[in-house]
Enzyme design. Sequence first.
Site, short mmCIF file in Angstrom:
data_model
loop_
_atom_site.label_atom_id
_atom_site.label_comp_id
_atom_site.label_asym_id
_atom_site.label_seq_id
_atom_site.Cartn_x
_atom_site.Cartn_y
_atom_site.Cartn_z
N LYS A 49 0.84 -1.21 0.00
CA LYS A 49 0.00 0.00 0.00
C LYS A 49 0.87 1.25 0.00
O LYS A 49 2.06 1.19 0.35
CB LYS A 49 -0.92 -0.01 1.21
CG LYS A 49 -0.21 0.00 2.55
CD LYS A 49 -1.18 -0.28 3.69
CE LYS A 49 -0.48 -0.30 5.04
NZ LYS A 49 -1.37 -0.75 6.13
N TYR A 280 14.67 31.10 5.54
CA TYR A 280 13.40 31.67 5.99
C TYR A 280 13.41 31.91 7.48
O TYR A 280 13.86 31.06 8.25
CB TYR A 280 12.25 30.72 5.67
CG TYR A 280 11.84 30.64 4.24
CD1 TYR A 280 11.47 31.78 3.52
CD2 TYR A 280 11.79 29.41 3.59
CE1 TYR A 280 11.08 31.69 2.21
CE2 TYR A 280 11.39 29.31 2.27
CZ TYR A 280 11.04 30.45 1.58
OH TYR A 280 10.65 30.36 0.29
C1 PLP Z 1 -0.65 -1.73 6.82
C2 PLP Z 1 -1.23 -3.02 7.27
C3 PLP Z 1 -0.40 -4.14 7.42
C4 PLP Z 1 1.10 -4.08 7.31
O1 PLP Z 1 1.62 -3.57 8.51
P1 PLP Z 1 3.19 -3.55 8.82
O2 PLP Z 1 3.25 -3.22 10.26
O3 PLP Z 1 3.79 -2.52 7.95
O4 PLP Z 1 3.72 -4.90 8.52
C5 PLP Z 1 -1.02 -5.34 7.73
N1 PLP Z 1 -2.35 -5.42 7.90
C6 PLP Z 1 -3.17 -4.36 7.79
C7 PLP Z 1 -4.63 -4.52 7.98
C8 PLP Z 1 -2.63 -3.11 7.47
O5 PLP Z 1 -3.44 -2.06 7.36
#
Ligand code: PLP
Length: 389
Positions: A49, A280
């Site tokens: 993701k 800045y």
């Molecule tokens: C993002 C996510 C993961 C992965 O989590 P990590 O801690 O990066 O391994 C797994 N399951 C769900 C439901 C998630 O939203």
Amino acid sequence: MIGKTEQADKRTHFTERAWLEINLSNLRHNAKALQKAMPEGCALMAVVKCDAYGHGGVLAAKELERTGVRSFATATMEEAVRLRENGITGEILILGYTDAGRARDLCGYNLMQSVIGYEYARLLDEAAACAGVSVQVHIKIDTGMHRLGISAGKTSEAGMVFAMQNLEVCGIYTHLCCADSMRPEDIACTRGQIASFYRLTGALEKEGIRLPKLHIQSSYGLLNYPELRCDYVRAGIALYGVRSKPENDTVLNLELRPVLSLKSRVVLIRPVKKGETFGYGRQFLAERDSRIAILPVGYGDGYPGDLSCGRGCVLIGGYSAPVIGRICMDQLAVDITEAEEIRMGDTALLIGGAGVSSQTAPAVAAASGRIANELLCRMGARLPVVPVE
Ligand SMILES: *Cc1c(COP(=O)(O)O)cnc(C)c1O
């Protein structure tokens, strides 16, 4: 390994102002290390993701698919469709919300959708019926995170989803909310979550429902509760070879290798006289005649502005140069007064590497008040991605 990275530096050195180096052999290594730590029959579901946590979603998924990974997870339908359109053929589970009105496309792209609640399942079933399709789903169970999912206590709601005509239940899963913590009360909470998940699946089984694939663990779920025997591990951050926080010790100590490095070039070196200011808001006041290096990278590239005024530092040829003044959208400056050997064109490492260095993703993240997951997924909006072996 270092030699090859240097080659990549040379290749990009004269044209890129800043870039993300994605080490594909480290990605493959991490996938293998995680698979080896998983029980037999358990599959790695690579969580890609948010553009694979800033690593480049298509690049990462393709490399993983080439090494034999057959399951992926995204947060959104757009991310999943992009993988399909770029030739990813493995199964893809959407972890987050998708409007039920997209049932036809879920089916058309051969995607699996998470059921985020009972009412949602009803809507999706209805929409699938209207479209004349069947949608593959994984039922999400809320065991304490209290974000998405059917409550673990509501066996009948979960059971009714199995009876829906236009949904094909391929999995049931839950998400742990403090699997990274070794505090006794958090371990107790996690064990409670696991128990309530299995109570629900046990009750479904008693009702005569044939259980689909079950999954519970994300990265820390595997690293701290490796004894669980599930059908998938949904790994994100561990796949990218870093911990969320520098101090996150785990039960299982896998040798994971960081995949991403953020690099930039020194494009200007200029003197700032004692008493002059930089940037800045004139936040930096030179207390001595100083030499500063300008790096053409800023918060617009995902490097956190919170690292302004000495809170961050970058590595240039072994010298750790503190960020001075306020980080801008497109540039930042570091103090190199004491490092006379630094020249224009030198490469700076802003994020990357392993061990105790202050450039590791968890260390940079912590310095900016974040976890590595958040730091990494900010990358990539504007930076070119350079794969290296
Ligand atoms: C993002 C996510 C993961 C992965 O989590 P990590 O801690 O990066 O391994 C797994 N399951 C769900 C439901 C998630 O939203």
